[in-house]
Design a protein around this motif. Structure first.
Motif, PDB file in Angstrom:
ATOM      1  N   LEU A 106     -45.652 -24.942  -8.408  1.00 44.02           N
ATOM      2  CA  LEU A 106     -44.688 -23.953  -7.935  1.00 44.02           C
ATOM      3  C   LEU A 106     -44.907 -23.255  -6.639  1.00 44.02           C
ATOM      4  O   LEU A 106     -44.086 -23.182  -5.922  1.00 44.02           O
ATOM      5  N   LEU A 107     -46.282 -22.434  -6.744  1.00 43.83           N
ATOM      6  CA  LEU A 107     -46.408 -21.594  -5.574  1.00 43.83           C
ATOM      7  C   LEU A 107     -46.941 -22.617  -4.345  1.00 43.83           C
ATOM      8  O   LEU A 107     -46.737 -22.081  -3.392  1.00 43.83           O
ATOM      9  N   ASP A 108     -47.478 -23.793  -4.738  1.00 43.91           N
ATOM     10  CA  ASP A 108     -48.003 -24.617  -3.747  1.00 43.91           C
ATOM     11  C   ASP A 108     -46.854 -25.156  -2.852  1.00 43.91           C
ATOM     12  O   ASP A 108     -46.642 -25.096  -1.752  1.00 43.91           O
ATOM     13  N   ARG A 109     -45.514 -25.482  -3.752  1.00 42.00           N
ATOM     14  CA  ARG A 109     -44.384 -26.026  -3.158  1.00 42.00           C
ATOM     15  C   ARG A 109     -43.718 -24.925  -2.430  1.00 42.00           C
ATOM     16  O   ARG A 109     -43.249 -25.197  -1.135  1.00 42.00           O
ATOM     17  N   ALA A 110     -43.794 -23.700  -2.675  1.00 41.86           N
ATOM     18  CA  ALA A 110     -43.097 -22.657  -1.971  1.00 41.86           C
ATOM     19  C   ALA A 110     -43.685 -22.232  -0.712  1.00 41.86           C
ATOM     20  O   ALA A 110     -43.059 -22.154   0.084  1.00 41.86           O
ATOM     21  N   ARG A 111     -44.947 -22.293  -0.807  1.00 43.85           N
ATOM     22  CA  ARG A 111     -45.969 -22.025   0.412  1.00 43.85           C
ATOM     23  C   ARG A 111     -45.849 -23.027   1.575  1.00 43.85           C
ATOM     24  O   ARG A 111     -45.503 -22.808   2.603  1.00 43.85           O
ATOM     25  N   ARG A 112     -45.877 -24.280   1.163  1.00 43.20           N
ATOM     26  CA  ARG A 112     -45.598 -25.457   2.055  1.00 43.20           C
ATOM     27  C   ARG A 112     -44.330 -25.385   2.683  1.00 43.20           C
ATOM     28  O   ARG A 112     -44.086 -25.691   3.653  1.00 43.20           O
ATOM     29  N   GLU A 113     -43.253 -25.090   1.755  1.00 44.81           N
ATOM     30  CA  GLU A 113     -41.471 -25.097   2.144  1.00 44.81           C
ATOM     31  C   GLU A 113     -41.592 -24.134   3.253  1.00 44.81           C
ATOM     32  O   GLU A 113     -40.958 -24.275   4.161  1.00 44.81           O
ATOM     33  N   ALA A 114     -42.164 -22.788   2.945  1.00 45.58           N
ATOM     34  CA  ALA A 114     -41.921 -21.611   3.837  1.00 45.58           C
ATOM     35  C   ALA A 114     -42.779 -22.198   5.232  1.00 45.58           C
ATOM     36  O   ALA A 114     -42.272 -21.752   6.147  1.00 45.58           O
ATOM     37  N   ALA A 115     -43.948 -22.569   5.246  1.00 50.09           N
ATOM     38  CA  ALA A 115     -44.947 -23.209   6.308  1.00 50.09           C
ATOM     39  C   ALA A 115     -43.793 -24.073   7.352  1.00 50.09           C
ATOM     40  O   ALA A 115     -43.691 -23.927   8.435  1.00 50.09           O
ATOM     41  N   LEU A 116     -43.209 -25.011   6.286  1.00 49.85           N
ATOM     42  CA  LEU A 116     -42.403 -26.111   7.230  1.00 49.85           C
ATOM     43  C   LEU A 116     -41.239 -25.302   7.779  1.00 49.85           C
ATOM     44  O   LEU A 116     -40.738 -25.634   9.016  1.00 49.85           O
ATOM     45  N   ARG A 117     -40.570 -24.480   6.924  1.00 47.51           N
ATOM     46  CA  ARG A 117     -39.457 -23.820   7.616  1.00 47.51           C
ATOM     47  C   ARG A 117     -39.900 -23.114   8.899  1.00 47.51           C
ATOM     48  O   ARG A 117     -39.004 -23.113   9.999  1.00 47.51           O
ATOM     49  N   LEU A 118     -40.996 -22.350   8.955  1.00 49.02           N
ATOM     50  CA  LEU A 118     -41.333 -21.417  10.058  1.00 49.02           C
ATOM     51  C   LEU A 118     -41.745 -22.418  11.147  1.00 49.02           C
ATOM     52  O   LEU A 118     -40.951 -22.181  12.251  1.00 49.02           O
ATOM     53  N   ARG A 119     -42.272 -23.923  10.877  1.00 48.92           N
ATOM     54  CA  ARG A 119     -42.281 -24.871  12.014  1.00 48.92           C
ATOM     55  C   ARG A 119     -40.977 -25.416  12.440  1.00 48.92           C
ATOM     56  O   ARG A 119     -40.962 -25.455  13.667  1.00 48.92           O
ATOM     57  N   GLU A 120     -40.385 -25.457  11.557  1.00 54.40           N
ATOM     58  CA  GLU A 120     -39.007 -26.109  12.063  1.00 54.40           C
ATOM     59  C   GLU A 120     -37.807 -25.157  12.948  1.00 54.40           C
ATOM     60  O   GLU A 120     -37.050 -25.454  13.527  1.00 54.40           O
ATOM     61  N   SER A 121     -38.402 -23.824  12.822  1.00 56.57           N
ATOM     62  CA  SER A 121     -37.701 -22.696  13.398  1.00 56.57           C
ATOM     63  C   SER A 121     -37.952 -22.828  15.137  1.00 56.57           C
ATOM     64  O   SER A 121     -37.315 -22.137  15.672  1.00 56.57           O
ATOM     65  N   PHE A 122     -39.183 -23.277  15.326  1.00 65.15           N
ATOM     66  CA  PHE A 122     -39.505 -23.422  16.696  1.00 65.15           C
ATOM     67  C   PHE A 122     -40.049 -24.641  17.147  1.00 65.15           C
ATOM     68  O   PHE A 122     -41.397 -24.673  17.191  1.00 65.15           O
ATOM     69  N   PRO A 123     -39.358 -25.811  16.801  1.00 63.68           N
ATOM     70  CA  PRO A 123     -39.812 -27.075  17.138  1.00 63.68           C
ATOM     71  C   PRO A 123     -40.630 -27.369  18.719  1.00 63.68           C
ATOM     72  O   PRO A 123     -41.318 -28.384  18.521  1.00 63.68           O
ATOM     73  N   GLU A 124     -40.288 -26.474  19.543  1.00 64.82           N
ATOM     74  CA  GLU A 124     -41.008 -26.813  20.759  1.00 64.82           C
ATOM     75  C   GLU A 124     -42.231 -26.014  21.049  1.00 64.82           C
ATOM     76  O   GLU A 124     -43.144 -26.350  22.024  1.00 64.82           O
ATOM     77  N   ALA A 125     -42.944 -25.361  19.936  1.00 66.67           N
ATOM     78  CA  ALA A 125     -43.916 -24.611  20.085  1.00 66.67           C
ATOM     79  C   ALA A 125     -45.227 -25.472  20.161  1.00 66.67           C
ATOM     80  O   ALA A 125     -45.324 -26.788  19.519  1.00 66.67           O
TER      81      ALA A 125
END
Lengths: 160, 104
Positions: A106-125
């Protein structure tokens, strides 16, 4: 729903007290597993696509001479909860002690999902600096096993 | 307003420091959303209502911090940090703080 004729009120109460949690356990186990598998599939797909962009805990750019076009704070967050079955397993663990393995995915999924959303919010970085996780539990009755994970970092885009 | 969570703004030079700025908000849960979340608690997984609620709250705290920095004459906030604490059952405070600076 009407009770079968051969059930007296006492038996009906017993049935409800044992039957409802049992149904919830089975439902939680089955649907929770399906949801988990589906989520992991989505995580793996998106990670493959995004893994080329470096994410680091360092606070300095590796190449300080390269001109920067944009730098800004980026966030990604998710609130997740465990299913009824895993909550039951955790409750059992509470009696005997030890690691609650049911909660790890559960926590693994949550952390990876949050990290993915972070990256998706600035795709040009080109790079993410000072990447951090913040985990908090949501309070309230019945909120056991509900956590929020926030990931935040500084996204940097180079001027090419 | 430029914001980062490191001590500097990459590609820019900091000219002046104004000190700490902060913004916070305390949110109570929504009964309807809570009911939906209660049902979702059986199967587990993401509670989208809560994700959304907390994101909105965090944005508000963030806006308040930026507003404070703007009033000081800053054009950037560096070293931004987030903190969450539960005040009472069903209510949580979201805090956002950083250092207001002026960059060229």
């Amino acid at each position: 729903m009407s009770a079968p004729p051969d059930l007296d009120p006492q038996e009906l109460t017993l049935f409800l007290q044992l039957g409802v949690p049992l149904v919830l356990l089975v439902l939680g186990w089955m649907l929770g597993r399906i949801a988990e598998r589906r989520h992991y599939r989505s995580i793996h797909q998106r990670e493959d696509y995004l893994l080329e962009i470096p994410v680091t805990n360092e606070r300095r750019l590796w190449d300080a001479t390269r001109p920067v076009a944009e730098a800004r704070l980026v966030k990604g967050s998710v609130v997740v909860s465990v299913d009824y079955f895993k909550r039951f397993l955790a409750w059992l663990r509470g009696i005997f002690g030890g690691e609650i393995e049911a909660y790890s995915p559960l926590l693994d999924r949550a952390r990876r999902e949050a990290a993915l959303r972070l990256r998706e919010s600035f795709p040009e970085a080109d790079i993410f600096l000072n990447f951090r996780f913040e985990t908090s539990t949501l309070s309230g009755s019945g909120r056991l096993g509900t956590v929020e994970v926030l990931a935040y970092a500084t996204g940097v885009r180079y001027a090419h | 307003m430029i914001t980062t969570n490191i001590e500097t703004v990459p590609g820019r030079t900091i000219i002046e420091h104004y000190g700490i700025v902060q913004g916070s908000t305390i949110r109570a849960k929504h009964i309807g959303r809570d009911f939906a979340a209660g049902l979702k608690n059986i199967v587990g997984g993401e509670l989208r209502g809560y994700t959304e609620l907390l994101r909105e709250s965090r944005d508000q705290a963030f806006q308040r911090m930026c507003q404070q920095a703007k009033e000081m004459g800053a054009n950037a906030v560096v070293n931004v940090r987030f903190a969450t604490s539960s005040v009472a059952a069903g209510a949580s405070e979201i805090l956002c703080y950083g250092t207001a600076v002026l960059v060229e």
